[in-house]
Write a protein that holds these residues in place. Sequence first.
Motif, PDB file in Angstrom:
ATOM      1  N   ARG A 144       0.854  -1.114   0.006  1.00  7.11           N
ATOM      2  CA  ARG A 144      -0.152  -0.074  -0.129  1.00  7.11           C
ATOM      3  C   ARG A 144       0.895   1.296   0.128  1.00  7.11           C
ATOM      4  NH1 ARG A 144      -4.973   0.755   4.291  1.00  7.11           N
ATOM      5  NH2 ARG A 144      -5.479   2.759   3.306  1.00  7.11           N
ATOM      6  N   ALA A 145       1.924   1.276   0.847  1.00  7.79           N
ATOM      7  CA  ALA A 145       2.762   2.309   0.729  1.00  7.79           C
ATOM      8  C   ALA A 145       3.576   2.621  -0.464  1.00  7.79           C
ATOM      9  CB  ALA A 145       3.780   2.198   1.815  1.00  7.79           C
ATOM     10  N   MET A 146       4.003   1.670  -1.287  1.00  7.02           N
ATOM     11  CA  MET A 146       4.621   1.538  -2.504  1.00  7.02           C
ATOM     12  C   MET A 146       3.718   2.032  -3.608  1.00  7.02           C
ATOM     13  SD  MET A 146       7.798   1.004  -2.254  1.00  7.02           S
ATOM     14  CE  MET A 146       8.329   0.800  -3.920  1.00  7.02           C
ATOM     15  N   GLU A 147       2.458   1.623  -3.421  1.00  8.21           N
ATOM     16  CA  GLU A 147       1.686   2.191  -4.312  1.00  8.21           C
ATOM     17  C   GLU A 147       1.103   3.787  -4.324  1.00  8.21           C
ATOM     18  OE1 GLU A 147      -1.923  -0.373  -4.063  1.00  8.21           O
ATOM     19  OE2 GLU A 147      -0.679  -2.130  -5.155  1.00  8.21           O
ATOM     20  N   ASP A 161       5.187  13.735   3.628  1.00  7.87           N
ATOM     21  CA  ASP A 161       5.332  13.808   4.782  1.00  7.87           C
ATOM     22  C   ASP A 161       4.714  12.123   5.171  1.00  7.87           C
ATOM     23  OD1 ASP A 161       5.825  16.320   5.436  1.00  7.87           O
ATOM     24  OD2 ASP A 161       3.738  16.771   5.226  1.00  7.87           O
ATOM     25  N   TRP A 162       5.669  11.543   6.333  1.00 10.97           N
ATOM     26  CA  TRP A 162       5.510  10.238   6.638  1.00 10.97           C
ATOM     27  C   TRP A 162       4.040   9.861   6.907  1.00 10.97           C
ATOM     28  CZ3 TRP A 162       4.177   8.117  10.893  1.00 10.97           C
ATOM     29  CH2 TRP A 162       4.067   8.828  12.106  1.00 10.97           C
ATOM     30  N   TYR A 163       3.236  10.823   7.760  1.00 12.59           N
ATOM     31  CA  TYR A 163       2.024  10.620   8.045  1.00 12.59           C
ATOM     32  C   TYR A 163       0.946  10.775   7.101  1.00 12.59           C
ATOM     33  CZ  TYR A 163       1.536  15.665   7.879  1.00 12.59           C
ATOM     34  OH  TYR A 163       1.831  17.030   7.657  1.00 12.59           O
ATOM     35  N   PHE A 219       1.522   2.561   8.187  1.00  9.44           N
ATOM     36  CA  PHE A 219       3.016   2.759   7.980  1.00  9.44           C
ATOM     37  C   PHE A 219       3.733   3.047   9.020  1.00  9.44           C
ATOM     38  CE2 PHE A 219       6.887   4.988   6.022  1.00  9.44           C
ATOM     39  CZ  PHE A 219       7.202   3.987   5.067  1.00  9.44           C
ATOM     40  N   GLY A 220       4.440   2.172   9.573  1.00  9.20           N
ATOM     41  CA  GLY A 220       4.940   2.532  10.994  1.00  9.20           C
ATOM     42  C   GLY A 220       6.877   2.354  10.649  1.00  9.20           C
ATOM     43  N   ARG A 221       7.615   2.405  11.657  1.00  8.29           N
ATOM     44  CA  ARG A 221       8.825   2.141  11.552  1.00  8.29           C
ATOM     45  C   ARG A 221       9.344   1.009  10.937  1.00  8.29           C
ATOM     46  NH1 ARG A 221       9.732   4.664  17.503  1.00  8.29           N
ATOM     47  NH2 ARG A 221       9.577   6.920  16.872  1.00  8.29           N
ATOM     48  N   HIS A 222       8.794  -0.105  11.414  1.00 11.57           N
ATOM     49  CA  HIS A 222       9.193  -1.304  10.944  1.00 11.57           C
ATOM     50  C   HIS A 222       9.080  -1.410   9.196  1.00 11.57           C
ATOM     51  CE1 HIS A 222      10.237  -5.518  10.740  1.00 11.57           C
ATOM     52  NE2 HIS A 222       8.901  -5.995  10.080  1.00 11.57           N
ATOM     53  N   THR A 223       7.761  -1.087   8.758  1.00 12.60           N
ATOM     54  CA  THR A 223       7.512  -1.000   7.377  1.00 12.60           C
ATOM     55  C   THR A 223       8.745  -0.177   6.726  1.00 12.60           C
ATOM     56  OG1 THR A 223       5.246  -1.254   7.799  1.00 12.60           O
ATOM     57  CG2 THR A 223       5.837  -0.767   5.423  1.00 12.60           C
ATOM     58  N   THR A 229      10.792  13.404   9.113  1.00  8.69           N
ATOM     59  CA  THR A 229       9.677  14.261   8.774  1.00  8.69           C
ATOM     60  C   THR A 229       9.209  14.011   7.282  1.00  8.69           C
ATOM     61  OG1 THR A 229      11.500  15.618   7.991  1.00  8.69           O
ATOM     62  CG2 THR A 229      10.490  15.896  10.178  1.00  8.69           C
ATOM     63  N   GLU A 230      10.113  13.508   6.481  1.00 11.17           N
ATOM     64  CA  GLU A 230       9.618  13.301   4.833  1.00 11.17           C
ATOM     65  C   GLU A 230      10.278  11.898   4.691  1.00 11.17           C
ATOM     66  OE1 GLU A 230      11.383  16.497   3.232  1.00 11.17           O
ATOM     67  OE2 GLU A 230       9.476  17.528   2.887  1.00 11.17           O
ATOM     68  N   LEU A 231       9.950  11.379   3.472  1.00 11.79           N
ATOM     69  CA  LEU A 231      10.306  10.258   3.053  1.00 11.79           C
ATOM     70  C   LEU A 231       9.883  10.385   1.259  1.00 11.79           C
ATOM     71  CD1 LEU A 231       7.839   7.735   2.519  1.00 11.79           C
ATOM     72  CD2 LEU A 231       7.976   7.917   4.896  1.00 11.79           C
ATOM     73  N   TRP A 232      10.607   9.444   0.466  1.00 10.32           N
ATOM     74  CA  TRP A 232      10.507   9.592  -0.930  1.00 10.32           C
ATOM     75  C   TRP A 232      10.866   8.104  -1.627  1.00 10.32           C
ATOM     76  CZ3 TRP A 232      13.798  12.679   1.823  1.00 10.32           C
ATOM     77  CH2 TRP A 232      15.190  12.428   1.494  1.00 10.32           C
ATOM     78  N   LEU A 233      10.357   8.021  -2.676  1.00  9.52           N
ATOM     79  CA  LEU A 233      10.527   6.853  -3.325  1.00  9.52           C
ATOM     80  C   LEU A 233      11.862   7.076  -4.345  1.00  9.52           C
ATOM     81  CD1 LEU A 233       9.148   4.041  -4.511  1.00  9.52           C
ATOM     82  CD2 LEU A 233       8.160   5.418  -6.521  1.00  9.52           C
ATOM     83  N   THR A 234      12.646   5.908  -4.365  1.00 11.17           N
ATOM     84  CA  THR A 234      13.756   5.988  -4.912  1.00 11.17           C
ATOM     85  C   THR A 234      13.532   5.654  -6.491  1.00 11.17           C
ATOM     86  OG1 THR A 234      14.456   3.796  -4.336  1.00 11.17           O
ATOM     87  CG2 THR A 234      15.332   5.514  -3.047  1.00 11.17           C
ATOM     88  N   LYS A 235      14.630   5.781  -7.331  1.00 12.66           N
ATOM     89  CA  LYS A 235      14.659   5.303  -8.591  1.00 12.66           C
ATOM     90  C   LYS A 235      14.406   3.729  -9.052  1.00 12.66           C
ATOM     91  CE  LYS A 235      15.108   9.149 -10.896  1.00 12.66           C
ATOM     92  NZ  LYS A 235      14.056   9.923 -11.631  1.00 12.66           N
TER      93      LYS A 235
END
Length: 174
Positions: free
Chosen positions: A100-103, A115-117, A122-126, A149-155
């Motif tokens: 779900r997070a990757m989609e 923003d991660w929230y 989506f917790g720390r383990h995921t 505070t933030e996260l992003w998808l890599t190539k």
Amino acid sequence: MTAKALIKQSDLKRLAAVAKEYGVRIEVEIEGMILRIAPNRDDPQIVKEQTHFAGANTFEGWKNRNNTELTSSKRNPLDIPFHERPPGPIQPRFDHREERAMEHLAAVGADIPIDWYTLKNFGRHTQQKLAGRGYIEVSAETDRQGNPTELWLTKAGQKAMRDLDMHRSKYPVL
């Protein structure tokens, strides 16, 4: 009162479909009676298959028939048995939270911080599992609870999701 039928109509239809699909005659014995179901001999597809697989009663004929069926490029992906389907491009497979997070991240795009929230479940383990695979990166800044505070998808994550989409479109039942 009428007597109960020896065989149900649904059973007859199922047996007829198998006989037609494989071009074989099926015999069923019910209370001393033998019921034989054979495919339509006038069907050109069945006649072609029967002449193509002549000698199928031998081991070599059986082997040739199975090899021909498995390597057929005209095979419908919906008809491929589960055990013959190749594994997905992402191994080990995503769990439901990762998927779900990757989609969501794939819909946003690569290298675009969010923003991660905004991600549900989506917790720390995921986060650690996806970061360990190299599919996401997280900012060094953290909030009061210690979450980035933030996260992003890599190539690499974007490519993996594209490969997964292509695999799902080729094998739609998966």
